[in-house]
Design a protein around this motif. Structure first.
Motif, PDB file in Angstrom:
ATOM      1  N   LYS A 187     108.209  42.212  -4.134  1.00  0.00           N
ATOM      2  CA  LYS A 187     107.533  42.780  -2.731  1.00  0.00           C
ATOM      3  C   LYS A 187     107.300  41.868  -1.840  1.00  0.00           C
ATOM      4  CE  LYS A 187     106.402  47.701  -4.356  1.00  0.00           C
ATOM      5  NZ  LYS A 187     105.394  48.290  -4.576  1.00  0.00           N
ATOM      6  N   TYR A 211     106.255  46.935   3.228  1.00  0.00           N
ATOM      7  CA  TYR A 211     106.794  45.700   2.675  1.00  0.00           C
ATOM      8  C   TYR A 211     108.160  45.649   2.609  1.00  0.00           C
ATOM      9  CZ  TYR A 211     107.836  49.048  -0.884  1.00  0.00           C
ATOM     10  OH  TYR A 211     108.303  50.187  -1.648  1.00  0.00           O
ATOM     11  N   LYS A 212     108.563  44.422   2.304  1.00  0.00           N
ATOM     12  CA  LYS A 212     110.050  44.139   2.218  1.00  0.00           C
ATOM     13  C   LYS A 212     110.337  43.765   0.830  1.00  0.00           C
ATOM     14  CE  LYS A 212     112.357  40.849   4.525  1.00  0.00           C
ATOM     15  NZ  LYS A 212     112.551  39.693   5.730  1.00  0.00           N
ATOM     16  N   TYR A 266     105.390  40.546   1.786  1.00  0.00           N
ATOM     17  CA  TYR A 266     104.513  41.167   2.790  1.00  0.00           C
ATOM     18  C   TYR A 266     104.633  40.335   4.163  1.00  0.00           C
ATOM     19  CZ  TYR A 266     103.029  43.974  -1.049  1.00  0.00           C
ATOM     20  OH  TYR A 266     102.987  44.786  -2.260  1.00  0.00           O
ATOM     21  N   ASP A 267     104.252  40.981   5.248  1.00  0.00           N
ATOM     22  CA  ASP A 267     104.404  40.452   6.652  1.00  0.00           C
ATOM     23  C   ASP A 267     105.628  39.866   6.951  1.00  0.00           C
ATOM     24  OD1 ASP A 267     101.634  41.273   7.001  1.00  0.00           O
ATOM     25  OD2 ASP A 267     100.844  39.485   5.922  1.00  0.00           O
ATOM     26  N   GLU A 268     106.907  40.406   6.521  1.00  0.00           N
ATOM     27  CA  GLU A 268     108.083  39.778   6.985  1.00  0.00           C
ATOM     28  C   GLU A 268     108.887  40.424   8.181  1.00  0.00           C
ATOM     29  OE1 GLU A 268     109.918  37.097   5.348  1.00  0.00           O
ATOM     30  OE2 GLU A 268     108.460  36.609   4.275  1.00  0.00           O
ATOM     31  N   GLU A 269     109.409  39.843   8.812  1.00  0.00           N
ATOM     32  CA  GLU A 269     110.471  40.367   9.742  1.00  0.00           C
ATOM     33  C   GLU A 269     111.795  40.805   9.351  1.00  0.00           C
ATOM     34  OE1 GLU A 269     111.743  38.216  14.062  1.00  0.00           O
ATOM     35  OE2 GLU A 269     112.237  37.290  12.268  1.00  0.00           O
ATOM     36  N   GLU A 302     104.523  50.590  11.334  1.00  0.00           N
ATOM     37  CA  GLU A 302     104.005  49.736  10.413  1.00  0.00           C
ATOM     38  C   GLU A 302     105.107  49.273   9.313  1.00  0.00           C
ATOM     39  OE1 GLU A 302     100.782  51.670   8.239  1.00  0.00           O
ATOM     40  OE2 GLU A 302     100.223  49.683   7.109  1.00  0.00           O
ATOM     41  N   VAL A 303     105.098  48.152   9.120  1.00  0.00           N
ATOM     42  CA  VAL A 303     105.968  47.590   7.783  1.00  0.00           C
ATOM     43  C   VAL A 303     105.068  47.258   6.658  1.00  0.00           C
ATOM     44  CG1 VAL A 303     107.218  45.637   7.156  1.00  0.00           C
ATOM     45  CG2 VAL A 303     107.534  46.313   9.587  1.00  0.00           C
TER      46      VAL A 303
END
Lengths: 299, 417
Positions: free
Chosen positions: B360, B351-352, B362-365, B348-349
């Motif tokens: 923060k 946050y970036k 979210y949903d980033e590669e 799971e990611v």
């Protein structure tokens, strides 16, 4: 318990690295030149693996132009520690026509040994070669990782080195590649000498002041020997000298010295304004001489 | 004498290499032949002084471009201390090389150009310093000569750094020093041109800051790197477990537990080559002997029995991605934690980080140089500590098994549910 001093820290770091080599590789080797840095590596390996055997042989690339004192020291040391020695001879590659001897006054076999080194690595399929290089020696070496990956041609690619984090060393490689490992990367010349003094490690006699026939060439004192292309202009003089670094007789210059004991040497180095590599002809060829040689597979 | 490893971080042209050159030059650490080579290379500053920066730019490509691409390590010592400098690149493209240099540092010098003040790169570098838990920070406001050695300019930058960075990142020990690396003000000598500055100069601070060894951390850990087994006639039963003590200390007769198996025994003997010390402290590479015959191999970890680490296969961690190929959650990677290597997957990611603003995303590669928080699932259980509490047993690297490259740095935060 007293806090460890910097020599203890450097020693512990180097032992850790040697044990990582043992744990991560199938066929490592310790490259032994007979110089003080590789002699230090041998002591560190004893500390890492005794009372067990070394998990690797010592490998010496013999240019055929070595100081006889170095070869004698090498053979005595190998007998004393009871470990395996493999010798790769540059002469064999010359005889087989794989390399051509340089000509002219400043001819040296220093460059040729890279070919013998790579052939020896290939023949024995070494996947890791431990060496005594230090980052303080030269500016290209200052850039090198502790685990430095070489491609199947032995090349170092300084622009794409792996990140090296904490003391976690990644030794994963593809077949044909190998890793050059430098456990004493973080040591300086003075650290090595202080360590040798502390550990009471014997050294080849040429490190200490002695009388020798020398000639002056390009401002440097070179040992007079059949390996040097000498002519009428070269005047042989008898001087008190010692060697600060031990390489091939044709490329290692002496310094005038009266340092007969290790304490004198340490005092001399501490006061010196010339770097160790200042006495190596091979580094003076161009600003990037070392970088270029390393890219070609040199240590 | 003890040793301090530190790094210098700053944006391109903030004068990092000049600062290091100045430190080396003013401590007489540059030898005549090196200085001569420097003069031969003929790179001069506008005022005719030699360009100290090229002392550290060791690669051809760096000298061509005048930028630092990879970490260079430099060495010098004074009467008080021995120093190792990691001169790290400031360019955003080489963040991974900065992390390489920073990972072993006990102190970070962050350079700020007095004319530019706090910029995005300052936040980025400070964030990495806080992420890696480097205990001491020196903010050097450089090029003070270009702003007439103005106290107001310095005070403004300090206030700005405190508010925008130090407080937000919870940096603990931060010193602020106004310097001119080019002219040598407050680097190795105090500056009369900044009479208003009452603090210590840079070298004095480097010589006196406290160094950390890991000894002060009270959990005791030693991963097994190598099993020493001579198998000779006289040493038939000799079996020593070799490794470096990561943190804490082992004493004779301590109760020791082997993880992940969980067997407990007693510490019988400590060997350091020809010595038999009674204690093995953090940082020492030793060989331990245990009372009972237990199956122990490389990758196992020895701990004091009353100080168990976390053992889990599901771990929440900060990740710094270091590869040009983005993170692929469908792939299996190798995770190297001390001497243990296990397969793993990013499950799971969370946050970036938008590092320049500390927000923060979210949903980033995860792409090259991205940093964020993930949950990782390992094939074998790991015995680890939280990085903030015990750095030495709280970090790992990720390796791409197709390319063998080191692609990520991990700092463990907790066992995940």
């Amino acid at each position: 318990m007293t806090k460890p001093d910097y020599l203890d820290e450097l020693e512990a770091e180097a032992i850790h690295i040697l044990r990582e080599v043992a744990g991560q590789f199938e066929k490592p080797a310790l490259l032994f030149s007979g110089g003080k840095d590789s002699i230090t590596l041998v002591r560190l390996a004893e500390k890492a693996f005794r009372p067990g055997k070394f998990p690797f042989p010592l490998v010496h690339i013999d240019t055929g132009h070595n100081f006889e004192e170095t070869i004698r020291y090498r053979d005595e040391m190998v007998a004393r520690i009871g470990e395996k020695l493999i010798v790769g001879h540059v002469q064999d590659d010359i005889d087989a026509g794989r390399v051509v001897e340089q000509k002219g006054k400043n001819a040296s076999r220093n460059q040729l040994q890279t070919v013998t080194l790579l052939n020896t690595i290939a023949r024995h399929q070494f996947d890791a070669c431990i060496g005594g290089a230090r980052r303080d020696e030269e500016k290209a070496r200052a850039k090198e990782r502790v685990f430095s990956v070489r491609d199947e041609f032995g090349q170092w690619n300084p622009k794409s080195q792996r990140p090296e984090l904490w003391d976690l060393y990644n030794g994963k490689i593809h077949k044909g590649e190998n890793v050059r490992v430098f456990p004493i990367s973080n040591w300086t010349e003075l650290d090595v000498w202080n360590y040798i003094r502390r550990e009471n490690i014997p050294l080849p006699s040429i490190y200490f002041a002695h009388e020798r026939d020398v000639i002056t060439r390009n401002g440097q004192l070179m040992a007079a020997s059949p390996f040097l292309n000498m002519d009428d202009e070269d005047v042989v003089q008898r001087k008190n000298v010692r060697f600060r670094t031990v390489g091939d007789m044709s490329c290692t210059a002496a310094v005038e010295s009266y340092a007969f004991e290790i304490d004198d040497i340490i005092a001399e180095i501490s006061a010196s304004n010339i770097s160790e590599r200042g006495a190596r002809m091979d580094d003076k060829v161009s600003e990037a001489a070392m970088e270029d040689r390393k890219k070609g597979g040199y240590f | 004498m003890n040793m301090l490893k530190f790094l210098t971080a700053g944006s391109v042209d903030d004068g990092k290499s000049t600062l290091i050159g100045r430190l080396l030059y003013d401590t007489d650490s540059i030898l005549d032949d090196q200085l001569e080579a420097l003069q031969r290379s003929n790179r001069k500053n506008d005022d005719g002084t030699i360009d100290l920066a090229i002392l550290t730019d060791g690669l051809k490509a760096e000298r061509e471009q005048g930028i630092t691409i990879d970490v260079a390590y430099k060495y010098f010592q004074t009467e008080k201390r021995k120093f190792i400098i990691a001169d790290t690149p400031g360019h955003i493209q080489y963040t991974r090389n900065m992390v390489t240099g920073a990972s072993n540092a006990g102190l970070a010098i962050i350079l700020i150009d007095a004319r530019k003040g706090v910029i995005e790169q300052t936040i980025r570098h400070s964030f990495l310093v806080s992420l890696l838990e480097i205990p001491h920070v020196i903010v050097c406001v450089n090029k003070m000569d270009m702003v007439d050695y103005s106290e107001e300019v310095f005070d403004q930058i300090v206030a700005d750094y405190r508010a925008k960075i130090a407080v937000k990142l919870n940096l603990k020990d931060v010193q602020y020093i106004p310097v001119s690396a080019l002219k040598g003000d407050n680097v190795c000598y105090p500056s009369d041109r900044m009479f208003w500055y009452k603090g210590t100069h840079l070298l004095e601070h480097l010589e006196t800051v406290e160094t950390h060894t890991g000894e002060e951390i009270n959990v005791t850990r030693m991963p097994v790197q190598w099993v020493v087994r001579p198998q000779t006639d006289e040493l038939h039963d000799y079996r020593g477990y070799a490794g470096k003590v990561l943190s804490g200390s082992f004493k004779l007769n301590d109760s020791v537990t082997v993880l992940p198996s969980g067997f407990t025994t007693t510490l019988d003997r400590i060997e350091l080559f020809d010595k038999r010390p009674e204690e093995a402290v953090a940082g020492m590479s030793v060989t331990l002997h245990l009372k009972d015959e237990i199956d122990i191999s490389r990758g196992d970890i020895l701990v004091k029995s009353n100080q168990p680490p976390i053992v889990s296969q599901l771990i929440e961690a900060d990740l710094c991605w270091m590869d040009t190929k983005p993170l692929d959650p469908t792939l299996t990677y190798l995770l190297q934690h001390n001497s243990k290597v296990t397969r793993c997957r990013i499950s799971e990611v969370l946050y970036k980080m938008q590092i320049n603003t500390l927000e923060k995303l979210y949903d980033e590669e995860f792409k090259l140089n991205d940093i964020g928080r993930i949950v990782i699932k390992t094939a074998d259980p790991l015995a680890f500590d939280v990085y903030q509490q015990n750095k030495a047993n709280g970090r790992a690297i990720l390796i791409d098994s197709r390319t063998n490259l080191t692609v990520g740095a991990l700092m463990f935060r907790a066992a995940a549910e």
